[in-house]
Each structure stands twice: as structure tokens, then as C-alpha cells.
Design a protein around this motif. Structure first.
Motif, PDB file in Angstrom:
ATOM      1  N   THR A 123      -0.457 -11.474   0.216  1.00 57.56           N
ATOM      2  CA  THR A 123      -1.518 -10.619   0.762  1.00 57.56           C
ATOM      3  C   THR A 123      -2.959 -11.213   0.090  1.00 57.56           C
ATOM      4  OG1 THR A 123      -2.733  -8.477   0.189  1.00 57.56           O
ATOM      5  CG2 THR A 123      -1.588  -9.502  -1.719  1.00 57.56           C
ATOM      6  N   CYS A 125      -5.350  -9.714  -1.015  1.00 58.27           N
ATOM      7  CA  CYS A 125      -6.229  -8.890  -1.995  1.00 58.27           C
ATOM      8  C   CYS A 125      -6.863  -9.672  -2.812  1.00 58.27           C
ATOM      9  CB  CYS A 125      -4.973  -7.922  -2.734  1.00 58.27           C
ATOM     10  SG  CYS A 125      -5.733  -6.931  -3.904  1.00 58.27           S
ATOM     11  N   TYR A 127      -8.099  -9.313  -5.938  1.00 60.32           N
ATOM     12  CA  TYR A 127      -7.402  -9.402  -7.321  1.00 60.32           C
ATOM     13  C   TYR A 127      -6.421  -9.881  -7.511  1.00 60.32           C
ATOM     14  CZ  TYR A 127     -10.792  -5.406  -7.196  1.00 60.32           C
ATOM     15  OH  TYR A 127     -12.059  -4.834  -7.024  1.00 60.32           O
ATOM     16  N   PHE A 128      -5.527  -9.969  -6.439  1.00 61.75           N
ATOM     17  CA  PHE A 128      -4.052 -10.569  -6.359  1.00 61.75           C
ATOM     18  C   PHE A 128      -4.368 -12.265  -6.509  1.00 61.75           C
ATOM     19  CE2 PHE A 128      -1.036 -13.098  -4.093  1.00 61.75           C
ATOM     20  CZ  PHE A 128       0.081 -12.858  -5.001  1.00 61.75           C
ATOM     21  N   CYS A 135      -3.298  -7.459 -12.111  1.00 62.57           N
ATOM     22  CA  CYS A 135      -2.623  -7.128 -10.718  1.00 62.57           C
ATOM     23  C   CYS A 135      -1.274  -7.009 -10.952  1.00 62.57           C
ATOM     24  CB  CYS A 135      -3.082  -8.303  -9.636  1.00 62.57           C
ATOM     25  SG  CYS A 135      -2.074  -8.221  -8.422  1.00 62.57           S
ATOM     26  N   ASN A 136      -0.783  -5.582 -10.529  1.00 63.85           N
ATOM     27  CA  ASN A 136       0.690  -5.360 -10.711  1.00 63.85           C
ATOM     28  C   ASN A 136       1.612  -6.337  -9.782  1.00 63.85           C
ATOM     29  OD1 ASN A 136       0.602  -3.323 -12.365  1.00 63.85           O
ATOM     30  ND2 ASN A 136       0.045  -2.011 -10.750  1.00 63.85           N
ATOM     31  N   LYS A 137       1.211  -6.928  -8.517  1.00 62.16           N
ATOM     32  CA  LYS A 137       1.873  -7.495  -7.834  1.00 62.16           C
ATOM     33  C   LYS A 137       1.965  -9.058  -8.562  1.00 62.16           C
ATOM     34  CE  LYS A 137       1.401  -7.653  -3.400  1.00 62.16           C
ATOM     35  NZ  LYS A 137       2.676  -7.041  -2.913  1.00 62.16           N
ATOM     36  N   CYS A 144      -3.702  -1.881 -11.304  1.00 60.19           N
ATOM     37  CA  CYS A 144      -4.101  -2.248  -9.894  1.00 60.19           C
ATOM     38  C   CYS A 144      -5.581  -1.658  -9.879  1.00 60.19           C
ATOM     39  CB  CYS A 144      -3.290  -1.560  -9.116  1.00 60.19           C
ATOM     40  SG  CYS A 144      -3.999  -1.648  -7.479  1.00 60.19           S
ATOM     41  N   PRO A 145      -6.514  -2.887 -10.023  1.00 57.92           N
ATOM     42  CA  PRO A 145      -7.958  -2.567  -9.894  1.00 57.92           C
ATOM     43  C   PRO A 145      -8.399  -2.166  -8.522  1.00 57.92           C
ATOM     44  CG  PRO A 145      -7.514  -5.044 -10.489  1.00 57.92           C
ATOM     45  CD  PRO A 145      -6.249  -4.059 -10.383  1.00 57.92           C
ATOM     46  N   ALA A 146      -7.862  -2.559  -7.651  1.00 56.81           N
ATOM     47  CA  ALA A 146      -7.957  -2.263  -6.298  1.00 56.81           C
ATOM     48  C   ALA A 146      -8.136  -0.662  -6.100  1.00 56.81           C
ATOM     49  CB  ALA A 146      -7.158  -3.021  -5.191  1.00 56.81           C
ATOM     50  N   LEU A 154      -7.933  -3.026   2.499  1.00 59.06           N
ATOM     51  CA  LEU A 154      -6.375  -3.012   1.929  1.00 59.06           C
ATOM     52  C   LEU A 154      -5.849  -1.467   2.809  1.00 59.06           C
ATOM     53  CD1 LEU A 154      -6.717  -3.512  -1.840  1.00 59.06           C
ATOM     54  CD2 LEU A 154      -6.505  -5.036   0.166  1.00 59.06           C
ATOM     55  N   LYS A 162       1.048   2.080  -7.529  1.00 63.09           N
ATOM     56  CA  LYS A 162       1.063   0.639  -8.285  1.00 63.09           C
ATOM     57  C   LYS A 162       0.426  -0.335  -7.521  1.00 63.09           C
ATOM     58  CE  LYS A 162       3.691   1.952 -11.738  1.00 63.09           C
ATOM     59  NZ  LYS A 162       3.797   3.228 -11.360  1.00 63.09           N
ATOM     60  N   CYS A 163       0.434  -0.319  -6.005  1.00 67.26           N
ATOM     61  CA  CYS A 163      -0.209  -1.347  -5.288  1.00 67.26           C
ATOM     62  C   CYS A 163      -0.615  -0.885  -3.810  1.00 67.26           C
ATOM     63  CB  CYS A 163       0.827  -2.500  -5.134  1.00 67.26           C
ATOM     64  SG  CYS A 163       0.216  -3.791  -3.960  1.00 67.26           S
ATOM     65  N   ILE A 164      -1.725  -1.386  -3.332  1.00 66.58           N
ATOM     66  CA  ILE A 164      -2.276  -0.707  -2.069  1.00 66.58           C
ATOM     67  C   ILE A 164      -2.654  -2.069  -1.177  1.00 66.58           C
ATOM     68  CG2 ILE A 164      -3.054   1.395  -3.001  1.00 66.58           C
ATOM     69  CD1 ILE A 164      -5.874   0.204  -3.108  1.00 66.58           C
ATOM     70  N   ALA A 165      -2.003  -3.127  -1.448  1.00 66.05           N
ATOM     71  CA  ALA A 165      -2.248  -4.430  -0.766  1.00 66.05           C
ATOM     72  C   ALA A 165      -1.937  -4.120   0.699  1.00 66.05           C
ATOM     73  CB  ALA A 165      -1.466  -5.513  -1.510  1.00 66.05           C
TER      74      ALA A 165
END
Ligand SMILES: Cc1cc2nc3c(=O)[nH]c(=O)nc-3n(C[C@H](O)[C@H](O)[C@H](O)COP(=O)(O)OP(=O)(O)OC[C@H]3O[C@@H](n4cnc5c(N)ncnc54)[C@H](O)[C@@H]3O)c2cc1C
Ligand code: SF4
Length: 333
Positions: A123, A125, A127-128, A135-137, A144-146, A154, A162-165
């Protein structure tokens, strides 16, 4: 500075044997295969990926595109994106795939990028890609700051708390609509994975993006025989005309008989946590008149479950318009 061993295994079996020693084939894998390197090396420079061993697979005999006995196409894992997009049979029978690939990245990147690498690209993203941020990923459990931060680009489909990437690939959207099959060779032998089963939803484990296990090497992708008389269109909407990822994109493979939709496959990009096949839209269109009203109904069905984030509510309407325009363009093609 991160150091790693660069290895040129003698053959696929040796590469698989070495990669099978890894703890995981997902985020944090300490052994990685190297295709074109256009994702992997970038992420290694950012310390997002820190493999201790990188296995160059470019000398293996996976660089061919061939007809299959049933009239389909087999695409080797290391076939470059440029070669695939410009292949005579792809241009003639799988035009949506050519259009999707050519809408992505740049000529130079497509000359390096491989079929398998594109399937497994990560991704975008922000933050990743920034190890100063949680970043949870990248680091499971860190947050998940996003979700409360920069999420304009996103996903609105298939997200979790947990993730919206978003999955960034254009090629994958076309392959989803074409119902491609991914061939994997691993420590336990070979297997095939239908395209829709290859990428995983983030759920509680966003660090796990595909069904690949340690040692699993993608060897090829097959496309089923082409759909006779099909109109194929890929449309990508983005912030600027080139060198940019999709905000919303759509791939359609459609046939029309007597003014009615007789075959339809749709997938979308830029909106889902994985390349997003649209069965609801397909069901809404099957047998219906190939006109603006039906296309609008299909778009409504496609986005019914969309869950926008703080900055990307606009994607719902954008994606609907993207799909309607794609279908209209296909009818007029
Ligand atoms: C500036 C820029 C802009 C871009 N724009 C776009 C765009 O608009 N649209 C788009 O779709 N893409 C875009 N991309 C992404 C590009 O398409 C990918 O980087 C590329 O497809 C990855 O292919 P690769 O062969 O270089 O992969 P690599 O970097 O070599 O590998 C990527 C991942 O795949 C794994 N892998 C490679 N081969 C195999 C295999 N055979 N089996 C199992 N795992 C394997 C690697 O271990 C690694 O984890 C862009 C990239 C850049 C740098
Ligand atoms: S959306 Fe996913 S990739 Fe982005 S910060 Fe959240 S967990 Fe990480």
C-alpha cells in the motif's frame, strides 16, 4: 544501516528452499524474492522492509507469455509490465489488462516491474511508509493513525478498525475482472489460487496481505479464454494525469446482445482494501438494458456497503461516476 545478503539461487527449487526458512511471507519477512525491485528496494531504503536475505529470481524461466491449450494465456512471474501490456494477444483479447497496466507508474518503472511483483506490491498509505509513525500493518498492535489522520486516498470498502489502506495496483483490478488464476510453487508443491482469493481483507491482521506462506513463489498467472465480442475498458481517476495512483478506477468486461447485457465482469481499484470485484453490480446488470439507467443502478449497488473515512466521503460519488462512465464507454467502444 540495514544490511542484507543478496543471493542468486541456482533455480526455483533452491529459492523456495531458502525462502521456506523465513518465519513469514508477510510483513516482516526476513527472506524476500526480488522481481523488478520497484516496490521492495524502495521499502528497504525506508526501513519498512528489512529482509536479511534477498533472492534474485530474474534468471528463472518465468519470463514468457504463452497461449494455453484452451485458448487462454499464461504469463510468467517475471514478465515485465511493459512487455505484458504491449503483447499482441493482450492487446487483442485482454485489452482491459493492457489499459490498466499502461495507466500505472511510468514507462521506466513498467520496464522493470514484474507480473508477480505487481501482484504483491504494498500500500501507499503514508504512515505505512514512515517508520516514525505507528502502523498496524507495519508493526501489528501499534495503531492506525490513518483512521483519524490523512485518509483522503484510502479505502472505503473492505476496511477494518485496524487498517483502512487501499490496494494500489491497477494491473490487479483488470486481472480481477478477467478472473485470472495465480500459480504458486511452494515447499509443499504447486497450487493455483483464484484471483479473488489471493489478497486478504485486513481484519485483525492487516500485516497479512495475501495467502502466500514462507517459500511460496508465484510462477505464473493464467487468464481464461477471452470472452468473444467483449468490450473491455479500464478507467482510472486520479489527482494528476500520470505517475499517480487511482482515487477510483474501474475495469469492465462486457458483452451486449439485442441491447441487453449478456456478460459482465466488473472490478474497481482505489476504493478497496484489496482489488475489488463487484458481484452486486454484476448481478444488477445481468440481462438488463445496456443503458444509463441500468449503469446507475449497478453503481448504486456496487457502493452500497461503502464506509467513508473523515477525508474520503467524496470517493463514493467519484467511484459511482467512474463505474457508470466505464460501462458507457464500453458500450460505445
Ligand atoms: C513512483 C512509483 C509510481 C507507481 N505508480 C503505480 C501506479 O500508478 N499503479 C500501479 O499499479 N503501480 C504503481 N507503482 C507500483 C509498481 O507497479 C510496483 O512497484 C511494481 O509492479 C512491483 O513489481 P516489482 O517486480 O518491481 O516488485 P518487487 O519490488 O521486486 O517485489 C514486490 C514484492 O513482491 C514480491 N515478489 C516478487 N516476485 C515474487 C514472486 N515471483 N513470488 C512471490 N513474491 C514475489 C517481493 O518479494 C516483494 O515483496 C508505482 C511504483 C513507483 C515506484
Ligand atoms: S491504514 Fe493500514 S497501512 Fe495505513 S496506518 Fe493504518 S494500519 Fe497502517
Amino acid at each position: 544501516m540495514h544490511t542484507f545478503e543478496f543471493i542468486r539461487p541456482a533455480d526455483a527449487a533452491a529459492a523456495i528452499g531458502t525462502a521456506a526458512q523465513a518465519r513469514t511471507a508477510q510483513q516482516g519477512a526476513d527472506v524476500r524474492f526480488l522481481g523488478g525491485g520497484t516496490t521492495l528496494l524502495d521499502l528497504m531504503k525506508l526501513n519498512v522492509e528489512t529482509p536479511s536475505r534477498v533472492l534474485d529470481i530474474n534468471r528463472f524461466p518465468f519470463d514468457k507469455i504463452d497461449d494455453t491449450s484452451d485458448g487462454g494465456l499464461t504469463i510468467g512471474a517475471t514478465v515485465r509490465n511493459s512487455d505484458l501490456a504491449n503483447h499482441a494477444r493482450v492487446l487483442r483479447d485482454y485489452a482491459v489488462l493492457s489499459q490498466a497496466i499502461l495507466s500505472g507508474a511510468s514507462g521506466q518503472i513498467r520496464n522493470m516491474a514484474t507480473t508477480a511483483g505487481n501482484l504483491v506490491q504494498r500500500t501507499r498509505c503514508v504512515y505505512f511508509r514512515d517508520t516514525a509513525m505507528p502502523c498496524n500493518k507495519r508493526e501489528p498492535g501499534s495503531g492506525c493513525p490513518a483512521i483519524t489522520g490523512a485518509n483522503r486516498t484510502l479505502a472505503i470498502l473492505g476496511t477494518s478498525d485496524k487498517c483502512i489502506a487501499t490496494n494500489p495496483s491497477d494491473m490487479c483490478v483488470a486481472m480481477a475482472a478477467l478472473e485470472a488464476v495465480i500459480h504458486v510453487q511452494g515447499p509443499k508443491g504447486t497450487r493455483t489460487v483464484p484471483f479473488g482469493d489471493f489478497h486478504l481483507l485486513p481484519g485483525d491482521t492487516p500485516e497479512r496481505e495475501t495467502v502466500l506462506e514462507p517459500g511460496d513463489l508465484i510462477t505464473q498467472v493464467t487468464l481464461p479464454p477471452p470472452i468473444a465480442r467483449s468490450k473491455q475498458v479500464y478507467l482510472k481517476l486520479r489527482d494528476r494525469a500520470s505517475y499517480e495512483f487511482a482515487l477510483a478506477s474501474a475495469a469492465a468486461v462486457m458483452t451486449v446482445d439485442g441491447g441487453k447485457v449478456s456478460y459482465i465482469r466488473i472490478a474497481m481499484g482505489g476504493v478497496g482494501s484489496k482489488p475489488w470485484r463487484m458481484p452486486e453490480a454484476e448481478a444488477a446488470l445481468a440481462g438488463k438494458p445496456a443503458n444509463a439507467a441500468s449503469f446507475q443502478q449497478a453503481a448504486e449497488a456496487a457502493l452500497r456497503d461503502a464506509k467513508p473515512q473523515s477525508e474520503n466521503q467524496f470517493k463514493i460519488e467519484l467511484a459511482k461516476r467512474c463505474l457508470v462512465h466505464t460501462l458507457q464507454t464500453a458500450v460505445n467502444a
